[in-house]
Design a protein around this motif. Structure first.
Motif, short mmCIF file in Angstrom:
data_model
loop_
_atom_site.label_atom_id
_atom_site.label_comp_id
_atom_site.label_asym_id
_atom_site.label_seq_id
_atom_site.Cartn_x
_atom_site.Cartn_y
_atom_site.Cartn_z
N GLY A 278 0.03 -0.46 5.33
CA GLY A 278 -0.40 -1.85 5.17
C GLY A 278 -0.98 -2.17 3.82
N ALA A 279 -2.11 -1.56 3.46
CA ALA A 279 -2.79 -1.90 2.22
C ALA A 279 -2.04 -1.32 1.02
CB ALA A 279 -4.22 -1.36 2.24
N PRO A 280 -1.66 -2.16 0.05
CA PRO A 280 -0.88 -1.67 -1.10
C PRO A 280 -1.54 -0.53 -1.86
CG PRO A 280 -0.77 -4.05 -0.99
CD PRO A 280 -1.76 -3.64 0.05
N ASP A 281 -2.86 -0.58 -2.05
CA ASP A 281 -3.53 0.50 -2.78
C ASP A 281 -3.42 1.83 -2.03
OD1 ASP A 281 -4.24 -1.24 -4.76
OD2 ASP A 281 -6.31 -1.49 -4.12
N ASP A 282 -3.56 1.79 -0.71
CA ASP A 282 -3.42 3.01 0.09
C ASP A 282 -1.99 3.52 0.07
OD1 ASP A 282 -6.10 3.05 0.78
OD2 ASP A 282 -5.80 1.97 2.67
N ILE A 283 -1.04 2.60 0.10
CA ILE A 283 0.37 2.99 0.03
C ILE A 283 0.65 3.72 -1.28
CG2 ILE A 283 2.72 2.09 -0.20
CD1 ILE A 283 1.79 -0.20 1.73
N ALA A 284 0.16 3.16 -2.38
CA ALA A 284 0.38 3.78 -3.69
C ALA A 284 -0.22 5.18 -3.72
CB ALA A 284 -0.23 2.90 -4.78
N ALA A 285 -1.42 5.32 -3.18
CA ALA A 285 -2.08 6.63 -3.19
C ALA A 285 -1.31 7.65 -2.36
CB ALA A 285 -3.52 6.50 -2.67
N GLU A 286 -0.83 7.25 -1.18
CA GLU A 286 -0.08 8.18 -0.33
C GLU A 286 1.26 8.55 -0.95
OE1 GLU A 286 -1.35 9.61 2.74
OE2 GLU A 286 -3.00 8.86 1.50
N CYS A 287 1.90 7.61 -1.62
CA CYS A 287 3.15 7.91 -2.31
C CYS A 287 2.94 8.97 -3.39
CB CYS A 287 3.73 6.64 -2.94
SG CYS A 287 4.48 5.49 -1.78
N ARG A 288 1.87 8.82 -4.15
CA ARG A 288 1.59 9.81 -5.20
C ARG A 288 1.29 11.18 -4.60
NH1 ARG A 288 -0.78 5.10 -7.89
NH2 ARG A 288 -2.75 5.46 -6.79
N LYS A 289 0.57 11.21 -3.48
CA LYS A 289 0.29 12.49 -2.81
C LYS A 289 1.59 13.16 -2.35
CE LYS A 289 -4.26 11.14 -1.01
NZ LYS A 289 -5.00 10.81 0.25
N ALA A 290 2.51 12.36 -1.80
CA ALA A 290 3.77 12.91 -1.32
C ALA A 290 4.58 13.50 -2.46
CB ALA A 290 4.57 11.84 -0.59
N LEU A 291 4.61 12.81 -3.60
CA LEU A 291 5.33 13.35 -4.76
C LEU A 291 4.69 14.65 -5.24
CD1 LEU A 291 6.15 10.19 -6.92
CD2 LEU A 291 7.53 11.29 -5.16
N ALA A 292 3.37 14.72 -5.19
CA ALA A 292 2.68 15.92 -5.64
C ALA A 292 3.00 17.12 -4.74
CB ALA A 292 1.17 15.68 -5.67
N LEU A 293 3.37 16.85 -3.49
CA LEU A 293 3.75 17.92 -2.56
C LEU A 293 5.20 18.36 -2.73
CD1 LEU A 293 1.97 16.71 0.71
CD2 LEU A 293 1.34 18.66 -0.74
N GLY A 294 5.93 17.69 -3.62
CA GLY A 294 7.29 18.10 -3.91
C GLY A 294 8.37 17.18 -3.39
N TYR A 295 8.03 16.21 -2.57
CA TYR A 295 9.05 15.30 -2.05
C TYR A 295 9.72 14.55 -3.19
CZ TYR A 295 7.37 16.03 2.72
OH TYR A 295 7.04 16.59 3.92
N GLY A 296 11.03 14.40 -3.08
CA GLY A 296 11.79 13.74 -4.14
C GLY A 296 12.21 12.33 -3.80
N ALA A 297 11.80 11.81 -2.64
CA ALA A 297 12.13 10.45 -2.24
C ALA A 297 11.10 10.00 -1.21
CB ALA A 297 13.54 10.38 -1.65
N ILE A 298 10.95 8.70 -1.08
CA ILE A 298 9.91 8.11 -0.23
C ILE A 298 10.53 7.05 0.66
CG2 ILE A 298 7.77 6.75 -0.17
CD1 ILE A 298 7.25 9.47 -1.32
N LYS A 299 10.12 7.04 1.93
CA LYS A 299 10.45 5.90 2.79
C LYS A 299 9.17 5.26 3.31
CE LYS A 299 12.57 5.98 6.97
NZ LYS A 299 13.74 6.10 7.89
N LEU A 300 9.11 3.95 3.21
CA LEU A 300 7.99 3.19 3.75
C LEU A 300 8.35 2.65 5.12
CD1 LEU A 300 7.22 0.94 0.62
CD2 LEU A 300 6.29 3.22 1.13
N HIS A 301 7.32 2.39 5.92
CA HIS A 301 7.47 1.60 7.14
C HIS A 301 6.60 0.37 6.97
CE1 HIS A 301 9.17 5.37 8.68
NE2 HIS A 301 9.69 4.65 9.66
N GLU A 302 7.07 -0.53 6.14
CA GLU A 302 6.29 -1.70 5.75
C GLU A 302 7.15 -2.96 5.79
OE1 GLU A 302 3.10 -1.33 5.27
OE2 GLU A 302 3.01 0.86 4.99
N THR A 303 6.49 -4.10 5.88
CA THR A 303 7.23 -5.37 6.00
C THR A 303 6.74 -6.43 5.02
OG1 THR A 303 5.72 -6.11 7.75
CG2 THR A 303 7.74 -4.99 8.44
#
Length: 367
Positions: A148-173
């Motif tokens: 939901g919150a854009p700032d939290d989304i951005a932070a979680e995306c960065r964490k996922a990339l740091a874990l090695g993930y090479g792509a991201i999917k959101l569940h957002e509207t």
């Protein structure tokens, strides 16, 4: 070799998704429910399957016990070439109860278990039965739950990339959510947006236009109802973005309707829903003929995840979907998790390649 019994095991493993949530209506879901199918034989071999059951485990379990088990007990275990005919007969026998939804979830579990058995009889990993092995590890994408919150989304995306993930999917509207994710991950990381069927075609076209600058690979299931393939085709043609769908579809027949309507650029068969590996293979062959890309729906932790890895091992493209959360336990001892490079290893043992940890099963069993 004959099937002596079919058992359904309801397993519930709690997880922590941090700032994200997984909701069904007004209720937050804090554990992942699975219905594992155990197919026993008189030769001592056991096959494992997975019937979709996120929020309906008791219903799925009942479908296995009341519809599937009586069909399968006493059945000769078919080899790989014989599985499609055996499963079509079971579909015919059970068509009165519907060829979509719970019935097909239960059928999917049996089908996966039969393929597991067929490969074990040959002493080879499942992907060897399915075709040429093209990949030994599958690139994973982080499938974030609703935040939901854009700032939290951005932070979680960065964490996922740091874990090695090479792509991201959101569940957002919302458009701010999508734009925040793109800004956080930069221009070169694939971004997908799963909407879970909230909009009309007109609204979805407007949404596509509003987030076009974020360049998502696709919008997933933007319209209600999900089987309105004409509306999806309209969004695809007018919205200027790729469209993905399929996690709410079952059987090759329904996917044919979807693809021939021009509804999707990316098909998303779910091996625990569509009718198992047998129907999945038909859907993939159809998609290849029609020029539709295949990105499976696969946020599972049971045998369905292993089956998806084997299916993707026979293809040169396609990502595996991994829920971005911390689960309390793993059926496979962590052997089916994404590594530091963002890949998940394809199992190399016979059949699905791993046997579920029965200690974990017992600890998290729901009576």
């Amino acid at each position: 070799m004959e099937i002596t019994d079919v058992r359904a095991h309801h397993i519930r493993i709690p997880y922590d998704a941090g700032v994200a949530s997984f909701r069904q209506g007004a209720s937050a879901i804090t554990a992942l429910d699975m219905v594992l199918i155990e197919v026993l034989t008189d030769a001592g071999l056991t096959g494992w399957g997975d019937a979709f059951a996120y929020v309906c485990p008791r219903t799925t379990r009942s479908a296995v016990e009341e519809m599937i088990a009586p069909q399968a007990r006493g059945m000769k275990v078919p080899d790989a070439a014989g599985i499609p005919a055996a499963m079509e007969q079971i579909q015919r026998n059970l068509h009165l109860f519907g060829r979509y939804g719970i019935t097909m979830f239960a059928i999917s579990g049996l089908d996966i278990a039969l393929w597991d058995l067929a490969a074990k009889v040959q002493g080879v990993p499942l992907h060897r039965l399915l075709g040429e092995t093209r990949r030994t590890a599958i690139p994973a994408y982080a499938s974030l739950l609703r935040i939901g919150a854009p700032d939290d989304i951005a932070a979680e995306c960065r964490k996922a990339l740091a874990l090695g993930y090479g792509a991201i999917k959101l569940h957002e509207t919302t458009t701010p959510a999508v734009l925040a994710a793109r800004e956080a991950i930069g221009p070169g990381i694939p971004l997908m947006v799963d909407m879970n069927c909230p909009l009309t075609a007109e609204q979805a076209i407007a949404f596509a236009a509003s987030c076009r600058d974020a360049r998502p690979m696709f919008l997933e299931e933007p319209v209600w109802p999900p089987e309105d393939f004409a509306a999806l085709a309209e969004v695809r043609s007018k919205g200027g973005l790729g469209i993905a769908a399929g996690e709410n579809a079952c059987t090759e027949y329904q996917f044919r309707q979807m693809m021939e309507a021009g509804a999707v650029s990316h098909a998303q068969p779910s091996v625990t829903k569509v009718g198992g590996i047998t129907e999945f293979l038909k859907i993939v062959a159809l998609a290849d003929r029609l020029g539709v890309k295949v990105v499976p729906h696969s946020p599972y932790f049971g045998p369905g995840l292993l089956a998806t890895l084997h299916l993707l091992a026979t293809r040169e493209d396609g990502l595996v979907e991994m829920f971005y959360l911390k689960r309390e336990a793993c059926l496979w001892g962590g052997r089916a998790d994404s590594d530091a490079t963002g890949h998940v290893a394809v199992p190399t043992g016979p059949g699905l390649g791993h046997e579920p940890d029965r200690g974990v099963m017992e600890h998290y069993r729901v009576a």
